[in-house]
Structure formats: C-alpha cells, structure tokens
Design a protein around this motif. Structure first.
Motif, mmCIF file in Angstrom:
data_model
loop_
_atom_site.group_PDB
_atom_site.id
_atom_site.type_symbol
_atom_site.label_atom_id
_atom_site.label_comp_id
_atom_site.label_asym_id
_atom_site.label_seq_id
_atom_site.Cartn_x
_atom_site.Cartn_y
_atom_site.Cartn_z
ATOM 1 N N LYS A 1 -28.408 -54.293 55.755
ATOM 2 C CA LYS A 1 -28.489 -53.041 56.203
ATOM 3 C C LYS A 1 -29.810 -52.275 55.550
ATOM 4 C CE LYS A 1 -25.864 -48.851 55.542
ATOM 5 N NZ LYS A 1 -24.519 -48.271 55.070
ATOM 6 N N GLN A 2 -30.333 -52.626 54.301
ATOM 7 C CA GLN A 2 -31.582 -52.300 53.721
ATOM 8 C C GLN A 2 -32.815 -52.590 54.649
ATOM 9 O OE1 GLN A 2 -31.350 -53.122 49.723
ATOM 10 N NE2 GLN A 2 -30.606 -51.233 49.050
ATOM 11 N N ASN B 1 -30.966 -45.272 45.173
ATOM 12 C CA ASN B 1 -30.744 -46.618 45.557
ATOM 13 C C ASN B 1 -31.704 -47.851 45.009
ATOM 14 O OD1 ASN B 1 -30.090 -44.326 47.429
ATOM 15 N ND2 ASN B 1 -28.867 -45.812 48.376
ATOM 16 N N GLN B 2 -31.225 -48.957 44.555
ATOM 17 C CA GLN B 2 -32.014 -49.948 44.289
ATOM 18 C C GLN B 2 -32.195 -50.948 45.548
ATOM 19 O OE1 GLN B 2 -29.616 -51.773 41.156
ATOM 20 N NE2 GLN B 2 -30.424 -50.474 39.669
ATOM 21 N N TRP B 3 -33.392 -51.586 45.431
ATOM 22 C CA TRP B 3 -33.744 -52.286 46.654
ATOM 23 C C TRP B 3 -32.772 -53.761 46.292
ATOM 24 C CZ3 TRP B 3 -35.395 -52.636 51.436
ATOM 25 C CH2 TRP B 3 -35.580 -54.005 51.862
ATOM 26 N N ALA C 1 -38.413 -47.539 48.084
ATOM 27 C CA ALA C 1 -39.300 -46.472 48.594
ATOM 28 C C ALA C 1 -40.620 -47.094 49.460
ATOM 29 C CB ALA C 1 -39.874 -45.450 47.758
ATOM 30 N N GLU C 2 -41.107 -48.175 48.531
ATOM 31 C CA GLU C 2 -42.269 -48.924 49.202
ATOM 32 C C GLU C 2 -41.791 -49.809 50.482
ATOM 33 O OE1 GLU C 2 -43.552 -50.965 46.031
ATOM 34 O OE2 GLU C 2 -44.735 -49.276 45.180
ATOM 35 N N LYS D 1 -38.093 -48.098 38.809
ATOM 36 C CA LYS D 1 -38.835 -49.456 39.248
ATOM 37 C C LYS D 1 -38.084 -49.781 40.581
ATOM 38 C CE LYS D 1 -40.870 -50.911 35.223
ATOM 39 N NZ LYS D 1 -41.237 -51.803 33.967
ATOM 40 N N SER D 2 -37.027 -50.201 40.600
ATOM 41 C CA SER D 2 -36.142 -50.857 41.633
ATOM 42 C C SER D 2 -36.301 -49.774 42.696
ATOM 43 C CB SER D 2 -34.807 -51.232 41.337
ATOM 44 O OG SER D 2 -34.267 -51.871 42.360
#
Length: 346
Positions: A109-110, A102-104, A139-140, A133-134
C-alpha cells in the motif's frame, strides 16, 4: 494573518503548541473530526482559536476556507478526501503543509502511494511536517525534498509535565513509588493484554511490591484483566494527572503499533524511567536503552516481563538517575520549538 488547520482528532498537546504562537496569528481556524469517545478531553481553547467540526458538506467547508483566507494551511494526513480538495484550492498560492506520523514499512500500500504521490499529494502540498526519522524517510519516498520536510510534528505540553515532575521530585527521591504506569487507550494494538499477562506472570514467579496502574478507556475496557495489584482508573483529564503521576514510578508503553506516542514525551518530561516496545516511534528521541529505561520486543510477553524485572531489581537511586535522563531528552521538542518551526514556513 490567519491559519487554517484541517485536523483529525483534536488533542490537548496540540492546543498547547498553538498557544505558543501567541498573537502571531489573528485567527487560528481548526476544522476537526468529532471527539473520540475513547479520549473525551475537556479542552482549554485559546482565545484566537476557532473550532469547526467536520460534519459539513464539502461546499460549506470550501466556503469556510475562502472566508478565512488563510496565510498557511496545515492538513492532517491524506485520509480525508474533503481536506485534500480544500488544500488543492490553495496550492501554489500559500504554504500548504501535509502533517503525518506514519512510519515507512515498505508495504504494498505504501509503495503504491509513493508511486501515486506526484498526482495526489506532491502536486498540492508545498511542505511536509512529520514526527521523526522513519516518517521523514516516508516523506522522501513520497517524493518530497530535504528542504520541503520538517520534523518535530508532535510535542507534549512540556511545561505542564515538567512542572509535575518538579513537584514530586523530592518525594520520589525519599521513597520511589513501586508502581508501573500505563496511559493510553484500551485497544488491542496498544499491547495491553501482553502488559497485564506479563505483570501477573512476574508476580507469580517472583512476588514483589510493585503495582500496575492503568489510565484510559476504550473498546476493551470491559475485558480488562482484574488482579489485586492491577488498578484501572478509566480516562483521566490531563489537568487531573498529577495525583497519579506523583504516586507512580515507571512509564510503560507495550504497543504493537505506535507510529509515535506523545505520552512517552509527556512522561519523559515528568522525569519517568521508560519501558517501551520496539514499535514505539517516539523512542528514537526519548529512550536510550539502559540509560533511562529499556526496550522490549512488541507482542512478546517474555521480553516485556524481562524488562519489567530489570526495573524491579534497580536501586531507587538508579531509577531517579534514569528519570533525570528522561527529562533531559524531553527538551529536544517543546511547544516553543514547534511554534518556531511553523513560523519558518511563512
């Protein structure tokens, strides 16, 4: 040692990565969802890989996990609540690794997920393994630290596809195929209707010798656009890809939503120039604009048409050079490197 993998849809490229583990594990157990009708792969299962379809109760899956007694658990995403409950049973005892692509996007919702992560993700997973990277940024946001995050989650079967590229390299240098290739599901979010419309408009505005070949199936297959220069071949098994790759020249992926896109890696390894929408996650590794292909704006027929026209107006020698650059970029991730990253967690 044994490994337990709680997976969603099984894929051919994932099994290629597992093969690189060789005899490092006595048994590799994969619990997976039933086969997707849009991707009915015939899998070549390694001898030490044991498959279990996820159509059992939670108690039976927990019994299976206890019987396996794994040295490490990999869990594909957080959408399957049964998987999360199994991981919870092993937390702080062995490495428990969350996998996602999943990309940020910063969606509500995220954001909510990042707030709740300490209570349902970070407290049961020791590590996260993401694509690029995204996804790493996501994750961060979920609260995982730099030393808990790995990238390079997906790898194409680079040996197979690079061998394909080597076999037809001489033929393409002599007569480069004037064929765009799309490989993927026939669903709206892949941008297939934009692709077909852009190709037809280009043919009407500037008639040329190029064709468009499409490999795949899905819910929109019956609604596919028919045109004399657009060919639909249906779903093709990876082992049968060679005859289509040897006769086509440039890979195109017009997705409106594409967290990663392993097909891009496969085509890069096969020495293809690439045309990718700006929503294709794997473009961060495998596309350098103007050097081995071109970006275009997703959902924008005019932008897509312009990128296709750039390809049409290139010399064969320029297309060959682009393909060579794609191959070089494809080596940044391989099944061998994937296996080494997995072993680093134990």
């Amino acid at each position: 040692m044994k490994i337990l993998i709680l997976y969603t849809e099984l894929s051919d490229y994932f099994l290629a990565c597992l093969k690189e583990l060789g005899n490092k594990f006595d048994e590799i157990h994969i619990v997976h969802w039933p086969t997707n009708k849009e991707a009915p792969f015939d899998f070549n299962i390694p001898n030490n890989v044991l498959l279990h379809i996820n159509n059992q109760s939670l108690s039976k899956l927990k019994d299976l996990a206890s019987l396996v007694d794994p040295s490490i658990i990999l869990c594909s995403g957080w959408v399957d609540n049964k998987y999360l409950k199994i991981v919870k049973k092993f937390r702080k005892k062995i490495p428990t690794v969350l996998l996602f692509d999943n990309q940020w996007k910063g969606s509500p919702k995220q954001i909510l997920g990042s707030i709740l992560s300490p209570f349902f993700l970070k407290n049961i997973f020791s590590n996260v393994w993401v694509t690029g990277k995204s996804a790493k940024y996501f994750a961060e946001k979920l609260g995982f630290l730099e030393n808990q995050i790995l990238t390079g989650l997906y790898s194409a079967d680079t040996l197979r596809f690079s061998n394909y590229g080597k076999q037809f390299k001489k033929e393409k240098q002599t007569n480069f195929p004037k064929v765009f290739l799309y490989v993927g599901r026939y669903v709206n979010h892949k941008g297939i209707f934009d692709l077909w419309n852009a190709f037809i408009e280009l043919q009407n505005e500037e008639p040329n010798d190029w064709e468009l070949w499409c490999l795949g199936t899905g819910d929109e297959y019956e609604n596919r656009v028919l045109h004399p220069k657009i060919k639909h071949f249906g779903f093709i098994q990876p082992n049968n890809m060679f005859k289509y790759l040897s006769k086509s020249g440039v890979y195109i992926l017009p997705s409106i939503i594409e967290p990663w896109g392993v097909s891009v890696h496969e085509m890069a390894a096969s020495s293809y120039p690439l045309l990718l929408s700006d929503k294709v996650g794997s473009s961060e590794l495998f596309l350098q604009n103007s050097k081995n292909g071109y970006f275009f704006s997703s959902g924008n027929v005019k932008s897509l048409k312009g990128s296709m026209n750039k390809i049409i107006n290139l010399k064969d020698s320029e297309l060959i050079a682009m393909g060579n650059r794609s191959f070089e970029l494809s080596l940044s991730i391989t099944p061998k490197l994937w296996a080494e990253k997995l072993m680093s967690l134990i």
